[in-house]
Design a protein around this motif. Sequence first.
Motif, PDB file in Angstrom:
ATOM      1  N   GLU A 250       3.638  26.674 -19.752  1.00 56.86           N
ATOM      2  CA  GLU A 250       2.323  27.077 -20.238  1.00 56.86           C
ATOM      3  C   GLU A 250       2.467  28.014 -21.436  1.00 56.86           C
ATOM      4  N   LYS A 251       1.585  27.861 -22.398  1.00 53.37           N
ATOM      5  CA  LYS A 251       1.558  28.641 -23.636  1.00 53.37           C
ATOM      6  C   LYS A 251       2.724  28.322 -24.564  1.00 53.37           C
ATOM      7  N   THR A 252       3.467  27.248 -24.288  1.00 54.98           N
ATOM      8  CA  THR A 252       4.549  26.809 -25.166  1.00 54.98           C
ATOM      9  C   THR A 252       4.261  25.386 -25.622  1.00 54.98           C
ATOM     10  N   VAL A 253       4.467  25.121 -26.898  1.00 55.70           N
ATOM     11  CA  VAL A 253       4.238  23.797 -27.471  1.00 55.70           C
ATOM     12  C   VAL A 253       5.566  23.267 -27.997  1.00 55.70           C
ATOM     13  N   ARG A 254       5.950  22.068 -27.540  1.00 54.51           N
ATOM     14  CA  ARG A 254       7.170  21.415 -28.010  1.00 54.51           C
ATOM     15  C   ARG A 254       6.817  20.034 -28.533  1.00 54.51           C
ATOM     16  N   ARG A 255       7.368  19.709 -29.704  1.00 50.13           N
ATOM     17  CA  ARG A 255       7.094  18.420 -30.325  1.00 50.13           C
ATOM     18  C   ARG A 255       8.390  17.811 -30.839  1.00 50.13           C
ATOM     19  N   LEU A 256       8.478  16.494 -30.727  1.00 53.92           N
ATOM     20  CA  LEU A 256       9.630  15.752 -31.231  1.00 53.92           C
ATOM     21  C   LEU A 256       9.118  14.615 -32.100  1.00 53.92           C
ATOM     22  N   SER A 257       9.682  14.493 -33.304  1.00 54.51           N
ATOM     23  CA  SER A 257       9.291  13.429 -34.225  1.00 54.51           C
ATOM     24  C   SER A 257      10.519  12.630 -34.628  1.00 54.51           C
ATOM     25  N   ALA A 258      10.324  11.329 -34.804  1.00 52.16           N
ATOM     26  CA  ALA A 258      11.386  10.438 -35.267  1.00 52.16           C
ATOM     27  C   ALA A 258      10.836   9.591 -36.400  1.00 52.16           C
ATOM     28  N   GLY A 259      11.714   9.241 -37.342  1.00 48.06           N
ATOM     29  CA  GLY A 259      11.229   8.446 -38.457  1.00 48.06           C
ATOM     30  C   GLY A 259      12.344   8.053 -39.396  1.00 48.06           C
ATOM     31  N   PHE A 260      11.933   7.668 -40.603  1.00 46.59           N
ATOM     32  CA  PHE A 260      12.865   7.246 -41.649  1.00 46.59           C
ATOM     33  C   PHE A 260      12.686   8.161 -42.848  1.00 46.59           C
ATOM     34  N   HIS A 261      13.814   8.516 -43.495  1.00 47.93           N
ATOM     35  CA  HIS A 261      13.800   9.476 -44.595  1.00 47.93           C
ATOM     36  C   HIS A 261      14.625   8.928 -45.752  1.00 47.93           C
ATOM     37  N   PRO A 290      17.720   7.358 -40.568  1.00 54.71           N
ATOM     38  CA  PRO A 290      16.799   7.868 -39.547  1.00 54.71           C
ATOM     39  C   PRO A 290      16.793   9.394 -39.515  1.00 54.71           C
ATOM     40  N   ARG A 291      15.659   9.943 -39.087  1.00 58.97           N
ATOM     41  CA  ARG A 291      15.485  11.401 -39.051  1.00 58.97           C
ATOM     42  C   ARG A 291      14.849  11.815 -37.733  1.00 58.97           C
ATOM     43  N   LEU A 292      15.278  12.979 -37.224  1.00 64.25           N
ATOM     44  CA  LEU A 292      14.699  13.588 -36.034  1.00 64.25           C
ATOM     45  C   LEU A 292      14.248  15.007 -36.374  1.00 64.25           C
ATOM     46  N   ASP A 293      13.084  15.401 -35.855  1.00 70.19           N
ATOM     47  CA  ASP A 293      12.564  16.752 -36.035  1.00 70.19           C
ATOM     48  C   ASP A 293      12.102  17.295 -34.693  1.00 70.19           C
ATOM     49  N   PHE A 294      12.375  18.586 -34.480  1.00 65.83           N
ATOM     50  CA  PHE A 294      11.951  19.266 -33.256  1.00 65.83           C
ATOM     51  C   PHE A 294      11.239  20.551 -33.635  1.00 65.83           C
ATOM     52  N   GLU A 295      10.184  20.865 -32.896  1.00 68.78           N
ATOM     53  CA  GLU A 295       9.433  22.095 -33.145  1.00 68.78           C
ATOM     54  C   GLU A 295       9.022  22.710 -31.816  1.00 68.78           C
ATOM     55  N   GLN A 296       9.179  24.017 -31.714  1.00 62.20           N
ATOM     56  CA  GLN A 296       8.700  24.751 -30.539  1.00 62.20           C
ATOM     57  C   GLN A 296       7.985  26.009 -31.004  1.00 62.20           C
ATOM     58  N   SER A 297       6.789  26.224 -30.481  1.00 58.32           N
ATOM     59  CA  SER A 297       6.006  27.405 -30.843  1.00 58.32           C
ATOM     60  C   SER A 297       5.265  27.905 -29.616  1.00 58.32           C
ATOM     61  N   GLU A 298       4.694  29.089 -29.751  1.00 59.91           N
ATOM     62  CA  GLU A 298       3.944  29.697 -28.663  1.00 59.91           C
ATOM     63  C   GLU A 298       2.467  29.737 -29.022  1.00 59.91           C
ATOM     64  N   ASP A 299       1.644  29.467 -28.041  1.00 62.45           N
ATOM     65  CA  ASP A 299       0.194  29.527 -28.238  1.00 62.45           C
ATOM     66  C   ASP A 299      -0.251  30.979 -28.093  1.00 62.45           C
ATOM     67  N   ARG A 300       0.127  31.776 -29.098  1.00 66.34           N
ATOM     68  CA  ARG A 300      -0.197  33.207 -29.090  1.00 66.34           C
ATOM     69  C   ARG A 300      -0.758  33.601 -30.452  1.00 66.34           C
ATOM     70  N   TYR A 301      -1.807  32.939 -30.859  1.00 67.99           N
ATOM     71  CA  TYR A 301      -2.436  33.230 -32.146  1.00 67.99           C
ATOM     72  C   TYR A 301      -3.409  34.398 -32.005  1.00 67.99           C
ATOM     73  N   GLU A 302      -3.424  35.235 -33.023  1.00 76.64           N
ATOM     74  CA  GLU A 302      -4.400  36.311 -33.110  1.00 76.64           C
ATOM     75  C   GLU A 302      -4.989  36.323 -34.520  1.00 76.64           C
ATOM     76  N   VAL A 303      -6.147  36.939 -34.633  1.00 76.65           N
ATOM     77  CA  VAL A 303      -6.829  37.047 -35.920  1.00 76.65           C
ATOM     78  C   VAL A 303      -6.684  38.477 -36.422  1.00 76.65           C
ATOM     79  N   LEU A 304      -6.152  38.626 -37.636  1.00 77.36           N
ATOM     80  CA  LEU A 304      -5.934  39.942 -38.225  1.00 77.36           C
ATOM     81  C   LEU A 304      -6.721  40.082 -39.516  1.00 77.36           C
ATOM     82  N   SER A 305      -6.995  41.325 -39.880  1.00 74.80           N
ATOM     83  CA  SER A 305      -7.489  41.663 -41.212  1.00 74.80           C
ATOM     84  C   SER A 305      -6.627  42.790 -41.759  1.00 74.80           C
ATOM     85  N   GLY A 306      -6.594  42.911 -43.088  1.00 69.28           N
ATOM     86  CA  GLY A 306      -5.851  44.002 -43.699  1.00 69.28           C
ATOM     87  C   GLY A 306      -4.362  43.780 -43.760  1.00 69.28           C
ATOM     88  N   PHE A 307      -3.922  42.511 -43.915  1.00 67.81           N
ATOM     89  CA  PHE A 307      -2.493  42.216 -44.038  1.00 67.81           C
ATOM     90  C   PHE A 307      -2.169  41.862 -45.492  1.00 67.81           C
TER      91      PHE A 307
END
Length: 518
Positions: A250-261, A290-307
């Motif tokens: 939970e709160k983790t996103v994993r993606r795998l992509s395959a293709g041609f480059h 052929p190409r493989l891509d992997f991505e992992q991120s966390e669903d922990r987005y926040e909204v900021l001002s003043g950056f």
Amino acid sequence: MFIAFVGNAFAEVPAGDYLSGRPILRIEYQQSNIFDTSDPSTSSWPYRLANALHVTSREAFIRSMILFSEGEPWDPVIAAESARILRSLDFLNPVFIEARPESEGVVVSIRTHDQWTLQLGAKFGIQGSRKNYSVKFEEENFLGWGRGITLEYRKDHERSTWTYIYSDPNLFGSRWRGRVLFADASDGHREEVLAERPFFSLATPKAWGGEWKNWRQIEYLYGDGNQVAGGHRDFRLLRLWWGTRLPAPEKTVRRLSAGFHLDDRKFSDWYRESSPAPFPTPDNVKISGPRLDFEQSEDRYEVLSGFRGWSAQEDIAFGNTLRAGVTFSHPEFGGDIPRLVFEGSWAYRVQKNGWLLMGDIWTSGRLDDGSAANVITGFQAAASQLGPRGWQLRLLVEDSIDLDRENQLTLGADRGLRGWDPDIFDGTGRAVFNLQWRTLLKEEFLNLFSIGIVLFADAGKTWGARVGPGTDGIRVDAGVGLLADMTHIGVSNVLRLDVALPDDGGGVTIIVTSSALF
């Protein structure tokens, strides 16, 4: 008029929203034009004229971009992500999505504020002795449907270019996105086509698409801020991919992509600027396979001002983000020699006691017949106090192994060493440290922008110079600048005016740019 400074991140909706799961009875849309003409401070004719010339984003377009509809259960997490998607368009800011109870369900209110999206006129930029200007017609939200149209003439120190771009974030009201670019330059041309059905949300299960690029132009190498060598480069790129979301906690996103480059680069007619003698032509490279891509991120987005600016909402992905990709190129797939092409990055964001702390590591390169080639590895550590005043600091270091002949890791005003001309110091490795203190002077000046002052100092070093002088030790500079947050002209539009003194007493360097340093 919206403006807020926060020392802590805030979310659009409470994490434990007691309305979760109730059916959405209806969705109410409130689209605000650029200026509130009911406010006496923005009721005069220039503000009314700006509103009259601007087509406010259409309800149907906003409906096509959000992730929920009437009849579905209310989910504050999906609502927060929908707000991020709308803000990512760069012409809606701020965005608020809220729910209120009614009968046995909820009524959802979506409030959006349009930014000025029509750019008709001229731009002028300065980075030391390097100048550029452009004449542009650009509409990022054509007729309120989110489509982008650009016609631009640009002249800089390398070339003059006519560019035509059309983009659509939801082709025919679908989740497909498209972009077409054609550029006719004094030294060549560029054509680009992109069509994709991306991972448009964190929960999207599948994605696929394709991209084609075809470039021909003259590439340059720099020394002491001047062009010292150059030659033709022909570049073709083809990417086809299909991706899927993988099971994850939970709160983790994993993606795998395959293709041609396919990445085909050819070089010819390289020369030295100051000598009739030829310059060694870079090696041709053809990557295909052929190409493989992997991505992992966390669903922990926040909204900021003043950056980066002063008041615009900015979505920050907290926690860890990991990306890695590899292409297996071989003559049997159309490549020139056996190659393993790799790239990867790791990013970490955390907020503590009013500070945004950021860390990044990246690497890219090739193994050509088992030998390392064009490997670039770097890291960046940065910290920023949030709000109307505070400190910002950054350390960036990059090094390389067997860097391709057409590439450099230069240092100058364009890389954060603001007291020196762009590309003045050559290298195959570089490091730069930036320290600055800034404070807001006036918010919503003329109801157009917020402006503040920045005091800064930089230090940098290059090593492994090949075609021009390096820094010969550590070089430093110090200066003062103005930072304007163009609050009604798009979330990404800041204007920096920096004046810096280098340590060699060579006179001031002036920088005028619309890109943020941090």
